[in-house]
Design an enzyme around this catalytic site. Sequence first.
Site, mmCIF file in Angstrom:
data_model
loop_
_atom_site.group_PDB
_atom_site.id
_atom_site.type_symbol
_atom_site.label_atom_id
_atom_site.label_comp_id
_atom_site.label_asym_id
_atom_site.label_seq_id
_atom_site.Cartn_x
_atom_site.Cartn_y
_atom_site.Cartn_z
ATOM 1 N N ASP A 63 0.848 -1.202 0.000
ATOM 2 C CA ASP A 63 0.000 0.000 0.000
ATOM 3 C C ASP A 63 0.878 1.245 0.000
ATOM 4 O O ASP A 63 1.866 1.298 0.742
ATOM 5 C CB ASP A 63 -0.879 0.061 1.263
ATOM 6 C CG ASP A 63 -1.841 -1.101 1.372
ATOM 7 O OD1 ASP A 63 -2.139 -1.712 0.334
ATOM 8 O OD2 ASP A 63 -2.278 -1.394 2.501
ATOM 9 N N ASP A 69 0.038 7.795 7.911
ATOM 10 C CA ASP A 69 0.392 6.404 8.243
ATOM 11 C C ASP A 69 1.745 6.375 8.948
ATOM 12 O O ASP A 69 1.934 5.696 9.953
ATOM 13 C CB ASP A 69 0.535 5.564 6.959
ATOM 14 C CG ASP A 69 -0.785 5.057 6.407
ATOM 15 O OD1 ASP A 69 -1.655 4.682 7.199
ATOM 16 O OD2 ASP A 69 -0.921 5.030 5.162
ATOM 17 N N GLU A 92 1.474 -2.705 10.693
ATOM 18 C CA GLU A 92 1.204 -2.659 9.253
ATOM 19 C C GLU A 92 2.279 -1.845 8.531
ATOM 20 O O GLU A 92 2.596 -2.114 7.378
ATOM 21 C CB GLU A 92 -0.176 -2.037 8.992
ATOM 22 C CG GLU A 92 -0.487 -1.918 7.514
ATOM 23 C CD GLU A 92 -1.916 -1.500 7.206
ATOM 24 O OE1 GLU A 92 -2.799 -1.682 8.053
ATOM 25 O OE2 GLU A 92 -2.138 -0.993 6.098
ATOM 26 N N GLU A 93 2.838 -0.871 9.211
ATOM 27 C CA GLU A 93 3.776 0.044 8.561
ATOM 28 C C GLU A 93 5.244 -0.337 8.747
ATOM 29 O O GLU A 93 6.127 0.429 8.380
ATOM 30 C CB GLU A 93 3.527 1.479 9.057
ATOM 31 C CG GLU A 93 2.089 1.961 8.915
ATOM 32 C CD GLU A 93 1.509 1.804 7.503
ATOM 33 O OE1 GLU A 93 2.275 1.761 6.523
ATOM 34 O OE2 GLU A 93 0.268 1.685 7.402
ATOM 35 N N ASP A 113 -2.276 -1.809 13.757
ATOM 36 C CA ASP A 113 -2.428 -1.007 12.549
ATOM 37 C C ASP A 113 -2.591 0.420 13.074
ATOM 38 O O ASP A 113 -3.663 0.783 13.570
ATOM 39 C CB ASP A 113 -3.663 -1.431 11.759
ATOM 40 C CG ASP A 113 -3.867 -0.545 10.536
ATOM 41 O OD1 ASP A 113 -3.084 0.404 10.346
ATOM 42 O OD2 ASP A 113 -4.816 -0.796 9.780
ATOM 43 N N LEU A 115 -2.871 3.331 11.727
ATOM 44 C CA LEU A 115 -3.875 4.213 11.109
ATOM 45 C C LEU A 115 -4.708 3.417 10.110
ATOM 46 O O LEU A 115 -4.355 3.301 8.930
ATOM 47 C CB LEU A 115 -3.204 5.401 10.416
ATOM 48 C CG LEU A 115 -4.174 6.558 10.170
ATOM 49 C CD1 LEU A 115 -4.617 7.202 11.467
ATOM 50 C CD2 LEU A 115 -3.556 7.601 9.266
ATOM 51 N N ASP A 116 -5.809 2.887 10.604
ATOM 52 C CA ASP A 116 -6.705 2.108 9.755
ATOM 53 C C ASP A 116 -7.589 3.049 8.927
ATOM 54 O O ASP A 116 -8.055 4.069 9.430
ATOM 55 C CB ASP A 116 -7.584 1.231 10.647
ATOM 56 C CG ASP A 116 -8.654 0.523 9.848
ATOM 57 O OD1 ASP A 116 -8.291 -0.235 8.932
ATOM 58 O OD2 ASP A 116 -9.841 0.747 10.121
ATOM 59 N N GLU A 276 -5.175 -6.335 12.116
ATOM 60 C CA GLU A 276 -6.470 -5.719 11.795
ATOM 61 C C GLU A 276 -7.612 -6.637 12.237
ATOM 62 O O GLU A 276 -8.460 -6.257 13.054
ATOM 63 C CB GLU A 276 -6.579 -5.424 10.286
ATOM 64 C CG GLU A 276 -5.644 -4.324 9.837
ATOM 65 C CD GLU A 276 -5.747 -3.996 8.349
ATOM 66 O OE1 GLU A 276 -5.678 -2.805 8.014
ATOM 67 O OE2 GLU A 276 -5.859 -4.917 7.518
HETATM 68 P P1 AHM Z 1 -11.457 -0.770 0.033
HETATM 69 O O1 AHM Z 1 -10.998 0.579 -0.366
HETATM 70 O O2 AHM Z 1 -10.972 -1.864 -0.850
HETATM 71 O O3 AHM Z 1 -12.939 -0.831 0.240
HETATM 72 O O4 AHM Z 1 -10.765 -1.069 1.455
HETATM 73 C C1 AHM Z 1 -11.251 -0.454 2.593
HETATM 74 C C2 AHM Z 1 -10.803 -1.216 3.783
HETATM 75 C C3 AHM Z 1 -11.343 -0.648 5.053
HETATM 76 O O5 AHM Z 1 -12.531 -1.280 5.460
HETATM 77 C C4 AHM Z 1 -10.194 -0.851 5.984
HETATM 78 O O6 AHM Z 1 -10.246 0.040 7.058
HETATM 79 C C5 AHM Z 1 -9.009 -0.573 5.096
HETATM 80 O O7 AHM Z 1 -9.382 -1.125 3.859
HETATM 81 C C6 AHM Z 1 -7.714 -1.195 5.552
HETATM 82 O O8 AHM Z 1 -6.649 -0.734 4.784
HETATM 83 P P2 AHM Z 1 -5.623 0.341 5.419
HETATM 84 O O9 AHM Z 1 -5.157 -0.239 6.719
HETATM 85 O O10 AHM Z 1 -4.536 0.417 4.407
HETATM 86 O O11 AHM Z 1 -6.345 1.621 5.592
HETATM 87 MG MG MG Z 2 -5.431 -0.997 8.086
#
Ligand code: AHM
Ligand code: MG
Length: 330
Positions: A63, A69, A92-93, A113, A115-116, A276
């Site tokens: 990502d 983040d 995650e980072e 994680d 920053l979710d 997560e």
């Molecule tokens: P999407 O954009 O494919 O729908 O993904 C959204 C999901 C969220 O529900 C979740 O919070 C997030 O992806 C997790 O990814 P990150 O930790 O990179 O924000």
């Molecule tokens: Mg996340």
Amino acid sequence: MAAGKTLNRHLIEEGGWRQDGAGDLLALLEPMALAGKILAREIDQAALAGKLGLAGDANATGDMQKKLDVIGNEIVMDAFAGCSLVAGIASEELDEAVVMSTSEDARYLLCTDPLDGSSNTDVNAPLGTIFGIFRRGRTGELSGGEFLQKGSEQVCAGYVLYGTSTVLVYTVGAGVHGFTLDRGVGEFMLSHHDIRCPEKGSVYSANVGRHKAWKPGVRRYLDHVTEQDKSTGRPHSLRYTGALVADLHRCLLDGGVYFYPGDPGSPNGKLRLLYECAPLACVAEQAGGAASTGRGRLLEVMPEAIHQRTPIAVGSVDNVALYERFMAEE
Ligand code: AHM
Ligand code: MG
């Protein structure tokens, strides 16, 4: 007006972690609460301080990292830097787990994680911080393999939701409790005592834009919840914020289900198991809800890698059970 109860006072009085003494629990949740307060401030000020947008690098799972983040990860690591109880952090980072303390007291491991939902940073939509804490089975040099434990082994799990207010929710297996940040006082104050997830709900959260890639069972589940049937309260309503923490929080309080299934391009979906899904599954179960991979209890999955992904359905027990039934028909 009564003064209310701070997170620390609640942990001392009813933390429910008697076998280790409330001391460990306090020492572990205090830095997490501090990280939550600092992150809430950083998120609030980010547009004014030039902290929106991309940082420029990709993280371990590919990502593109947002500036927030990176900042979030630093804030969590800094907050735990002085906590001798935590031997290491998997985030995650971070490409790999990082050693935090070599003290003999370092008997816990933190998965986070920081920053979710970070695609929401630039549009003023909700964000979260997720955390799960495992016991460490041994002392001595830390190895990444020590983090590979089933979610059912977590001794503490929770999240901070940065929404219309900032809320910290945690469980140590003695109920699920929520605390709202009183910014004036600078404390998380008890606001949601003993959260119980309704057995069923009429809201679903999923990135339905991907439905053509889903397996037939998930597509049939979507057809089912969007069907017109007054007697069973359908169609259900779609609510999807792009932040798992925010969508799960709604499910816990109002009932419903969040799901992120696999598809041919990503058989295990998008979300990561250790930092997560497992912590949120733990919170959901402790609140009387459920969490599944679609094929079984998510907390029973043994991770093989720190950044492993898993499909997930989490929320009200009846909704998750129905999702599993549709998956079983495939
Ligand atoms: P999407 O954009 O494919 O729908 O993904 C959204 C999901 C969220 O529900 C979740 O919070 C997030 O992806 C997790 O990814 P990150 O930790 O990179 O924000
Ligand atoms: Mg996340």
